[in-house]
Structure formats: structure tokens, C-alpha cells
Motif scaffolding. Structure first.
Motif, PDB file in Angstrom:
ATOM      1  N   UNK A   1      96.796  65.992  69.340  1.00 35.42           N
ATOM      2  CA  UNK A   1      96.813  67.137  70.243  1.00 35.42           C
ATOM      3  C   UNK A   1      95.385  67.530  70.619  1.00 35.42           C
ATOM      4  N   UNK A   2      95.214  67.887  71.907  1.00 36.66           N
ATOM      5  CA  UNK A   2      93.887  68.153  72.458  1.00 36.66           C
ATOM      6  C   UNK A   2      93.958  69.333  73.417  1.00 36.66           C
ATOM      7  N   UNK A   3      92.903  70.156  73.415  1.00 38.18           N
ATOM      8  CA  UNK A   3      92.765  71.224  74.399  1.00 38.18           C
ATOM      9  C   UNK A   3      91.440  71.036  75.118  1.00 38.18           C
ATOM     10  N   UNK A   4      91.354  71.560  76.335  1.00 31.36           N
ATOM     11  CA  UNK A   4      90.113  71.413  77.083  1.00 31.36           C
ATOM     12  C   UNK A   4      90.092  72.305  78.301  1.00 31.36           C
ATOM     13  N   UNK A   5      89.008  72.201  79.062  1.00 33.52           N
ATOM     14  CA  UNK A   5      88.886  73.014  80.252  1.00 33.52           C
ATOM     15  C   UNK A   5      87.805  72.502  81.178  1.00 33.52           C
TER      16      UNK A   5
ATOM     17  N   UNK B   1      98.968  65.986  74.530  1.00 39.62           N
ATOM     18  CA  UNK B   1      99.235  65.380  73.237  1.00 39.62           C
ATOM     19  C   UNK B   1     100.579  64.687  73.221  1.00 39.62           C
ATOM     20  N   UNK B   2     101.078  64.448  72.016  1.00 37.71           N
ATOM     21  CA  UNK B   2     102.365  63.783  71.898  1.00 37.71           C
ATOM     22  C   UNK B   2     103.048  64.151  70.596  1.00 37.71           C
ATOM     23  N   UNK B   3     104.362  64.150  70.659  1.00 37.59           N
ATOM     24  CA  UNK B   3     105.225  64.281  69.492  1.00 37.59           C
ATOM     25  C   UNK B   3     106.021  62.988  69.402  1.00 37.59           C
ATOM     26  N   UNK B   4     105.551  62.077  68.570  1.00 35.65           N
ATOM     27  CA  UNK B   4     106.139  60.743  68.459  1.00 35.65           C
ATOM     28  C   UNK B   4     106.166  60.075  69.835  1.00 35.65           C
TER      29      UNK B   4
ATOM     30  N   UNK C   1      97.213  58.208  76.165  1.00 31.51           N
ATOM     31  CA  UNK C   1      97.140  59.590  76.629  1.00 31.51           C
ATOM     32  C   UNK C   1      95.710  60.115  76.504  1.00 31.51           C
ATOM     33  N   UNK C   2      94.757  59.178  76.357  1.00 32.80           N
ATOM     34  CA  UNK C   2      93.356  59.537  76.130  1.00 32.80           C
ATOM     35  C   UNK C   2      92.766  60.241  77.354  1.00 32.80           C
ATOM     36  N   UNK C   3      93.021  59.696  78.544  1.00 32.98           N
ATOM     37  CA  UNK C   3      92.600  60.293  79.804  1.00 32.98           C
ATOM     38  C   UNK C   3      93.846  60.588  80.642  1.00 32.98           C
ATOM     39  N   UNK C   4      93.749  61.433  81.670  1.00 30.88           N
ATOM     40  CA  UNK C   4      94.959  61.854  82.388  1.00 30.88           C
ATOM     41  C   UNK C   4      95.474  60.860  83.405  1.00 30.88           C
ATOM     42  N   UNK C   5      94.719  59.794  83.700  1.00 29.43           N
ATOM     43  CA  UNK C   5      95.032  58.926  84.834  1.00 29.43           C
ATOM     44  C   UNK C   5      96.143  57.937  84.480  1.00 29.43           C
ATOM     45  N   UNK C   6      97.268  58.035  85.184  1.00 28.73           N
ATOM     46  CA  UNK C   6      98.420  57.185  84.912  1.00 28.73           C
ATOM     47  C   UNK C   6      98.267  55.821  85.592  1.00 28.73           C
TER      48      UNK C   6
END
Length: 415
Positions: free
Chosen positions: A132-136, A184-187, A245-250
Motif C-alpha cells: 500500500x502506497x500514498x502520495x501526492x 495498492x492491492x489486497x491479494x 502496480x508500481x507506476x500508474x500506467x496501464x
């Protein structure tokens, strides 16, 4: 002096990491400057360019009544992206470049708006747990759908489905908002959510008229207290291989490098983001209307055999509410159904591989009876995965009196 020598040596030799998303046998992750021996402290730099030749099958006239050339050239994208970690618990990312530089946006001394580099992304993020990660900052952790979070490095089609970037220039800066996010992710379930400031400026600079349709400039008209915040989220469940899920780019297509099947859902909310005038010509009464966009989508990408053949498929349904009878450019209150499918022919990874594809989208609007229908047929030639590829595409778009037919050839190199 020794540290400076090591840094310069790392810059010149360019230590690499493997990146499966690009499907290239010659690529192992771009320029990565290591600041310690195990590479956990680093700066990574990525650069790419997309150059197009476009042939318009339909003749047209310019503002002076002169016939336009049917062939034109376009620097579609020129970008540099950098991100760095000196500790696994935090990261900074910077992304800048320009888009769609052509004969209409060139300026004599390179100082015009179209010639200018600008920041696409600048954000900082902090890990608050293993997953899990937070940012701005100015960020790309968007909601709605996979295509609203699409990377421009590895699209399967020539370009992204424009209507999937559903707020571009309306509440954001080129599909980016300034705000805070969590991911982040849950499983097998990944998530991204964000609270952002809406842009005080909008491409939609129209003024609401009494009894007329909504306009999307609520922040500028009603102020930041009433219309200043947007809320977004996207959630996708990964049935097979887990995507990064490291960066937002799909990723658009893995070329068979992974077996992926994801089902996702997302949203975008902008309370009082749109404005209508419920008064009269002599006594206007401006009221805010909520902008709400929801979507569900599915993505499948998998090898079909051991000989290099693979399939990529994507579909999305999107419900768009920009306010009463909203219609501006490609965007409007109504619904959208879009999908594409591509097939990579069998072949050796070290040789050129081909991927024909087809895309289709239909967009209905409450304000008019006509649908906007877009058909694309193309083929990718991957000379080194996404790092060196050519794309040839025919696109037809019909909406009302518009019947556009364009053939495009795009060359892309990504390092």
C-alpha cells in the motif's frame, strides 16, 4: 572523487533491468543509474518519440478557402520520464514533454504554446506497508477505466480511445490532476483512489445560457468551495498473472509476455463541476450540476502457443453524465461502448513480428439523436517489441455530417 567516477561510469555504461511489458529481446529496462552496489538506490530515465505521417482521404479547405494538403506530419509525442528511489519506502517521479507538434502549432522561434515542454507528472509517494502506497502531486492515478490510465509507451492501437480520457482539459491538465492518491492491492484485487483539485481553467469556456445545456466550468464559475474537488477510483481483479502496480500506467499489450485476465470498475465524481442557467436572459440563475462517470471493463492478453502467437482483447462500457444535455468536442452526457482485439502472428522474438488489430467504439449523446461511431483497422510491426515499432492504421469516424477517413503511419522508438 571515487564516488564521482562511479557515478559517471554508471551513467555511461547504463545498468539495465528487464521489463516484460515491452516484449523486446533487446531491451532490459532503460537507463538506470545506480547509487549503491545492489541497485536499490537509483535514478531511472526513459525517453520516447512517436512521429506520424497522416493522409486525409477527404479533401478540405482552410480558413482562407485554400485547399488543404491531404498529407501532413505530426510529432505526436516526445517525452522524458524519470523516477528515483534512495530508500524503498519513498519515490519521486518527473515526466515532461510535448504533444502533437505540427505545422499549425510550430512557432517561428519555438516559443509558441504548441512548441513548449510542460510537466505531465510530478509526484512523490510513500509506502505505508508491503502493498500500500500514498502520495501526492501532479499525478496520473486516475479512475474510471483501464484506458483512462493507459500508458502511451505500449498501446496496441495507434493511439488511445480519446473518449476514454474522459476529463482531459476539462477538470485536469492533460489527464492529470493535482491532489493526493492511494494505491495498492489486497491479494488479487488492485486499487487506486484519489482526491484532487479541479482545474480553475477548462477547455470548455462557454457561458451557460438560460434554459440551455450544461457547460463544464463549475470551478471557474462557482468557485473552489462549491466545485473545487474531484474524486476518482479504479479497482481491478487479476485472475491470472499479476500486473505491476508500481507506476500508474496501464500496459496496452504484452505481446504474449504474460497471461492476464482482469475485470475492473471505476468512477469519477466532480460535485457541481458543470453549470446550467435555470433563470432567464434578464435574470440568470447559475446552478451547479454534478459530473459523474462510471465504467466497467475487461482486459485479456495471453500467449496462444509456444511459437510466439498471442491475443489481446479489451472491452469497456462507460456511462457519462456531464450535466444536462452536455456536448462539447468528443465529450457528452450519454454512454460509450468501446473494444479492440489484436493477434500477434507466430514468430521469433528476435525478428520482426506483426500484430493486426481492429477497434470499434460507439458513443451516444442525450443532446442529439446521432451516435459517434469510430472504426480503426491497423497493424503493428514490432522490430524490437514496443521499443521499435511501426503502426499503420486506417480510422473512420462518423458523427452527424462528419465522415472522417484518415490513414496514419507512426514510427515509435522508446529507450
Amino acid at each position: 572523487m571515487r564516488k564521482l567516477t562511479l557515478l559517471l561510469t554508471g551513467l555511461l555504461l547504463a545498468s539495465f533491468q528487464y521489463s516484460n511489458a515491452q516484449g523486446s529481446p533487446d531491451y532490459t529496462g532503460g537507463l538506470k543509474m545506480k547509487f549503491n552496489e545492489d541497485g536499490s538506490k537509483y535514478l531511472r530515465v526513459i525517453s520516447w518519440a512517436q512521429v506520424q505521417a497522416n493522409y486525409n482521404l477527404d479533401e478540405s479547405l482552410d480558413a482562407n478557402g485554400n485547399e488543404n494538403s491531404q498529407l501532413s506530419f505530426n510529432l505526436r509525442r516526445a517525452r522524458v520520464l524519470m523516477f528515483a528511489q534512495i530508500n524503498k519506502d519513498f519515490l519521486i517521479l518527473t515526466h515532461f514533454g510535448l504533444n502533437s507538434l505540427n505545422s499549425s502549432t510550430l512557432s517561428p522561434t519555438g516559443k509558441g504554446d504548441g512548441s513548449q515542454l510542460f510537466f505531465h507528472d510530478v509526484w512523490a509517494q510513500y509506502n505505508i506497508g508491503k502493498n500500500h502506497t500514498v502520495g501526492g502531486g501532479l499525478h496520473y492515478f486516475n479512475g474510471i477505466s483501464r484506458l483512462n490510465n493507459q500508458s502511451t509507451l505500449n498501446m496496441m492501437t495507434l493511439d488511445n480511445n480519446r473518449q476514454s480520457w474522459a476529463t482531459i482539459g476539462l477538470s485536469d491538465q492533460f489527464a492529470r490532476h493535482i491532489g493526493v492518491f492511494a494505491k495498492g492491492q489486497f491479494e488479487k484485487l488492485q486499487y487506486r483512489v484519489a482526491i484532487n483539485d479541479a482545474s480553475a481553467s477548462s477547455l470548455d469556456s462557454r457561458t451557460a445560457i438560460a434554459g440551455g445545456e450544461a457547460v463544464y466550468n463549475g470551478r471557474a464559475t462557482l468557485g473552489s468551495k462549491d466545485a473545487g474537488k474531484t474524486y476518482a477510483g479504479y479497482f481491478d481483479y487479476h485472475f491470472f498473472d499479476q500486473e505491476s502496480n508500481f507506476l500508474p500506467y496501464k500496459v496496452g499489450t504484452y505481446l504474449g509476455g504474460k497471461k492476464v485476465f482482469n475485470v475492473g470498475a471505476g468512477f469519477f465524481l466532480h460535485p457541481k463541476g458543470a453549470v446550467i442557467d435555470t433563470g432567464s436572459e434578464t435574470a440568470p440563475d447559475l446552478q451547479g450540476e454534478d459530473v459523474s462517470i462510471f465504467a466497467v471493463d475487461a482486459f485479456y492478453d495471453a500467449p496462444l502457443s509456444d511459437n510466439g502467437s498471442a491475443i489481446t482483447a479489451y472491452a469497456v462500457f462507460q456511462s457519462n453524465d456531464y450535466g444536462k444535455d452536455y456536448l462539447f468536442s468528443a465529450y457528452g452526457t450519454g454512454s460509450m461502448l468501446y473494444g479492440h482485439v489484436g493477434y500477434v502472428f507466430k514468430g521469433e522474438a528476435t525478428k520482426t513480428r506483426y500484430q493486426p488489430y481492429i477497434s470499434y467504439g460507439t458513443h451516444s449523446y442525450d443532446a442529439v439523436s446521432d451516435n459517434r461511431n469510430t472504426l480503426g483497422v491497423g497493424v503493428n510491426a514490432f522490430m524490437s517489441g514496443h521499443n521499435s515499432k511501426l503502426t499503420l492504421e486506417y480510422k473512420n469516424q462518423k458523427f452527424g455530417e462528419l465522415d472522417s477517413n484518415v490513414i496514419s503511419l507512426q514510427a515509435m522508438i522508446y529507450l
